[in-house]
Design a protein around this motif. Sequence first.
Motif, PDB file in Angstrom:
ATOM      1  N   ILE A 182       0.748  -1.031   0.079  1.00  0.00           N
ATOM      2  CA  ILE A 182      -0.115  -0.026   0.055  1.00  0.00           C
ATOM      3  C   ILE A 182       0.963   1.290  -0.128  1.00  0.00           C
ATOM      4  N   GLY A 183       0.509   2.013  -1.106  1.00  0.00           N
ATOM      5  CA  GLY A 183       1.213   3.296  -1.041  1.00  0.00           C
ATOM      6  C   GLY A 183       2.471   3.540  -1.925  1.00  0.00           C
ATOM      7  N   SER A 184       2.950   2.319  -2.227  1.00  0.00           N
ATOM      8  CA  SER A 184       4.142   2.082  -3.299  1.00  0.00           C
ATOM      9  C   SER A 184       3.902   3.023  -4.599  1.00  0.00           C
ATOM     10  N   LEU A 185       4.966   3.598  -5.287  1.00  0.00           N
ATOM     11  CA  LEU A 185       4.665   4.414  -6.323  1.00  0.00           C
ATOM     12  C   LEU A 185       4.625   3.515  -7.574  1.00  0.00           C
ATOM     13  N   TYR A 186       3.878   3.915  -8.682  1.00  0.00           N
ATOM     14  CA  TYR A 186       3.874   3.437  -9.999  1.00  0.00           C
ATOM     15  C   TYR A 186       4.781   4.421 -10.505  1.00  0.00           C
ATOM     16  N   ASP A 187       6.009   4.057 -10.923  1.00  0.00           N
ATOM     17  CA  ASP A 187       7.087   4.880 -11.317  1.00  0.00           C
ATOM     18  C   ASP A 187       7.058   4.834 -12.872  1.00  0.00           C
ATOM     19  N   GLU A 188       5.910   5.564 -13.446  1.00  0.00           N
ATOM     20  CA  GLU A 188       5.984   5.718 -14.753  1.00  0.00           C
ATOM     21  C   GLU A 188       5.108   6.983 -14.970  1.00  0.00           C
ATOM     22  N   PRO A 189       5.570   7.823 -15.976  1.00  0.00           N
ATOM     23  CA  PRO A 189       4.996   8.841 -16.451  1.00  0.00           C
ATOM     24  C   PRO A 189       3.402   9.003 -16.583  1.00  0.00           C
ATOM     25  N   PRO A 190       2.626  10.018 -16.225  1.00  0.00           N
ATOM     26  CA  PRO A 190       1.113  10.160 -16.249  1.00  0.00           C
ATOM     27  C   PRO A 190       0.578   9.620 -17.508  1.00  0.00           C
ATOM     28  N   GLU A 191       1.408   9.840 -18.849  1.00  0.00           N
ATOM     29  CA  GLU A 191       0.622   9.391 -20.045  1.00  0.00           C
ATOM     30  C   GLU A 191       0.859   8.203 -20.389  1.00  0.00           C
ATOM     31  N   LYS A 192       1.342   7.303 -19.304  1.00  0.00           N
ATOM     32  CA  LYS A 192       1.103   5.759 -19.569  1.00  0.00           C
ATOM     33  C   LYS A 192       0.106   5.402 -18.881  1.00  0.00           C
ATOM     34  N   TYR A 193      -0.736   6.351 -17.951  1.00  0.00           N
ATOM     35  CA  TYR A 193      -1.856   5.750 -17.281  1.00  0.00           C
ATOM     36  C   TYR A 193      -2.986   6.843 -17.493  1.00  0.00           C
ATOM     37  N   ALA A 194      -3.080   7.260 -18.854  1.00  0.00           N
ATOM     38  CA  ALA A 194      -4.280   8.374 -19.126  1.00  0.00           C
ATOM     39  C   ALA A 194      -5.681   7.776 -18.647  1.00  0.00           C
ATOM     40  N   GLU A 195      -5.878   6.285 -18.803  1.00  0.00           N
ATOM     41  CA  GLU A 195      -7.276   5.799 -18.566  1.00  0.00           C
ATOM     42  C   GLU A 195      -7.508   6.023 -17.078  1.00  0.00           C
ATOM     43  N   CYS A 196      -6.380   5.890 -15.991  1.00  0.00           N
ATOM     44  CA  CYS A 196      -6.532   6.072 -14.728  1.00  0.00           C
ATOM     45  C   CYS A 196      -6.621   7.517 -14.336  1.00  0.00           C
ATOM     46  N   PHE A 242      -1.274  -0.013 -26.694  1.00  0.00           N
ATOM     47  CA  PHE A 242      -0.594  -0.853 -25.944  1.00  0.00           C
ATOM     48  C   PHE A 242       0.610   0.159 -25.248  1.00  0.00           C
ATOM     49  N   VAL A 243       0.350  -0.106 -24.011  1.00  0.00           N
ATOM     50  CA  VAL A 243       1.333   0.550 -23.053  1.00  0.00           C
ATOM     51  C   VAL A 243       2.506  -0.115 -22.356  1.00  0.00           C
ATOM     52  N   ARG A 244       3.581  -0.008 -22.281  1.00  0.00           N
ATOM     53  CA  ARG A 244       4.802  -0.822 -21.987  1.00  0.00           C
ATOM     54  C   ARG A 244       5.470  -0.111 -20.926  1.00  0.00           C
ATOM     55  N   ASP A 245       5.459  -1.260 -19.741  1.00  0.00           N
ATOM     56  CA  ASP A 245       6.228  -0.605 -18.482  1.00  0.00           C
ATOM     57  C   ASP A 245       7.114  -1.734 -18.166  1.00  0.00           C
ATOM     58  N   LYS A 246       7.534  -1.725 -17.003  1.00  0.00           N
ATOM     59  CA  LYS A 246       8.431  -2.665 -16.530  1.00  0.00           C
ATOM     60  C   LYS A 246       7.711  -4.168 -16.452  1.00  0.00           C
ATOM     61  N   TRP A 247       6.373  -4.369 -16.201  1.00  0.00           N
ATOM     62  CA  TRP A 247       5.507  -5.593 -16.024  1.00  0.00           C
ATOM     63  C   TRP A 247       5.294  -6.052 -17.332  1.00  0.00           C
ATOM     64  N   GLY A 248       5.209  -5.354 -18.447  1.00  0.00           N
ATOM     65  CA  GLY A 248       5.030  -5.792 -19.609  1.00  0.00           C
ATOM     66  C   GLY A 248       4.220  -4.814 -20.467  1.00  0.00           C
ATOM     67  N   GLU A 249       3.377  -5.329 -21.634  1.00  0.00           N
ATOM     68  CA  GLU A 249       2.723  -4.565 -22.654  1.00  0.00           C
ATOM     69  C   GLU A 249       1.249  -4.927 -22.188  1.00  0.00           C
ATOM     70  N   TRP A 250       0.492  -3.606 -22.300  1.00  0.00           N
ATOM     71  CA  TRP A 250      -0.868  -3.899 -21.869  1.00  0.00           C
ATOM     72  C   TRP A 250      -1.993  -2.744 -22.509  1.00  0.00           C
ATOM     73  N   ILE A 251      -3.146  -3.467 -22.419  1.00  0.00           N
ATOM     74  CA  ILE A 251      -4.359  -2.646 -22.898  1.00  0.00           C
ATOM     75  C   ILE A 251      -5.093  -2.488 -21.503  1.00  0.00           C
ATOM     76  N   SER A 252      -5.362  -1.458 -20.891  1.00  0.00           N
ATOM     77  CA  SER A 252      -5.860  -0.998 -19.658  1.00  0.00           C
ATOM     78  C   SER A 252      -7.162  -0.408 -19.603  1.00  0.00           C
ATOM     79  N   ALA A 253      -7.987  -0.616 -18.538  1.00  0.00           N
ATOM     80  CA  ALA A 253      -9.252  -0.234 -18.377  1.00  0.00           C
ATOM     81  C   ALA A 253      -9.285   0.463 -16.757  1.00  0.00           C
ATOM     82  N   ALA A 254     -10.024   1.368 -16.568  1.00  0.00           N
ATOM     83  CA  ALA A 254      -9.884   1.658 -15.051  1.00  0.00           C
ATOM     84  C   ALA A 254     -11.484   2.527 -14.830  1.00  0.00           C
ATOM     85  N   ALA A 255     -12.035   2.298 -13.573  1.00  0.00           N
ATOM     86  CA  ALA A 255     -13.104   2.986 -13.282  1.00  0.00           C
ATOM     87  C   ALA A 255     -12.958   3.576 -11.978  1.00  0.00           C
ATOM     88  N   PRO A 256     -13.702   4.866 -11.586  1.00  0.00           N
ATOM     89  CA  PRO A 256     -13.696   5.399 -10.408  1.00  0.00           C
ATOM     90  C   PRO A 256     -14.229   4.446  -9.291  1.00  0.00           C
TER      91      PRO A 256
END
Length: 483
Positions: free
Chosen positions: A144-158, A172-186
């Motif tokens: 809890i509270g750990s930083l997702y150390d990527e620039p904001p444009e990589k999580y625009a849906e968030c 597709f967004v690539r980060d240190k975990w892999g390459e993804w299609i991402s969805a987010a809800a409030p």
Amino acid sequence: MTNAIARILRYKEQIGLKFRIVLFATLALWTVFLAGIGSWALFTNGLVKKQLGNKALAVVNTASIHIERLGHHKIKNPSDTALPEYKNIIEILHRLGARTPFVRYIYTARIAKDNRMYFIVDPEENRDIDGDGKISPEEMRQPIGSLYDEPPEKYAECMSAMGGHAAVNLNFVRDKWGEWISAAAPLHGPDGKVEAILAADVAVGEFTAQRKQATRLILSASFAAAGVGGFLFALALAVFVTRPLKEMELTARRIAEGNYSREIKMTGPAELGILVKSFNNMRNKVFTDRERIARDLHDGLIQIIRAAIFQAEYIAKKPDSCHEELPKLKKYLDTAIEEIRKIILELTPAKLIEKGLIPAMRHYAQKVKEGGGMDYAFETNLPDDFSSPVEEELIKIYLEALNNIKFNSAASKFKVDFNRARSGLTLNISDNGKGFDVDTALKRLDKYGIKNMTSRAEANNWKLIITSAEGEGTSIFLEIPAN
């Protein structure tokens, strides 16, 4: 005649081969076309991406309601992992992950005022995901509270979800975990304000697998459609094409048996029109030549030979008259030979023009002069090497006109004008002979020369004008259109 029919029958076999080639080519092209359409829709419009993105969006939209009810807003510090709310949310996310195998990661996070994203609930266990035998930091549960150390444009849906709007990022967004299609809800707190987001990531491997599956499905459907459609198309085309060919074969066999009464009606595709028209023209020409030869033999050659026989019988009865009667017999026989030559010429017009149409026309005009003792003039604006697809039919009419001059006109001279004009080719043959009444001649059964010329011109849609009057000579004008 036999060779012509054999060529027609061989052409039917060639059509069969061409038909099979066209059929298989059509099936192949149809399959490629349908597969191309499917692939174009699949890759260009991003159907698989959109499908996976919408599924992930539906997951977070549905799950966010349950997670809000479980008191997600209470989880703020690393020590909150002991809270029952945290454990309940972990369990819900585990179940959700099991039910949605296409989602690789599902977690909650918060975006601070500095637009940096921090993990809250990460249901991942510490496990060796890449199979290298080690647990790397990326394979550990994010506290809890750990930083997702990527620039904001990589999580625009968030960022959009933090603003209160569920969103999906199909790029597709690539980060240190892999390459993804991402969805987010409030995720809303008790006061109705957005306090966090629920995110789901679909790995590129899942996209690749579903793309292959969809491609196989589309290709299978394309092949099935091409097979069924191709079979129906081939069946219809076979009936459409082979019907006139079968009729041609039947008609050719009847012609070989001497039956010229049947003419083929065009019922197949337009591409066979030329073949059918040529076949019917061949039938008409063979029939016309057969009838003409029969008339010439019966009313010309046979009558001359019969007269020669009577003359020979007369000489046999009165041998003393040989000196006077033998020249008459010789004249009959010479005339018979000329008739035979005429028939041979009619049967082999191609041989007459082996050295060129113009030289052949001059040659036979000279023959008429030598045989009839008359003068002639031959004028043309065409070169000696001129040739035409209609030269065989043309020279038949020309020879018929010359024979009429030689045997029937009693002319002392004649003239031939053969020229190219704007309207096409024109042939004018005139003499200063005794002439005749044209209407009467056309009605008489023994005037085969005029009838032959008229029938040939009509068969080729040529314009033929015969002008004559008793004591005023004869003029025969033939016009062959440029087309």
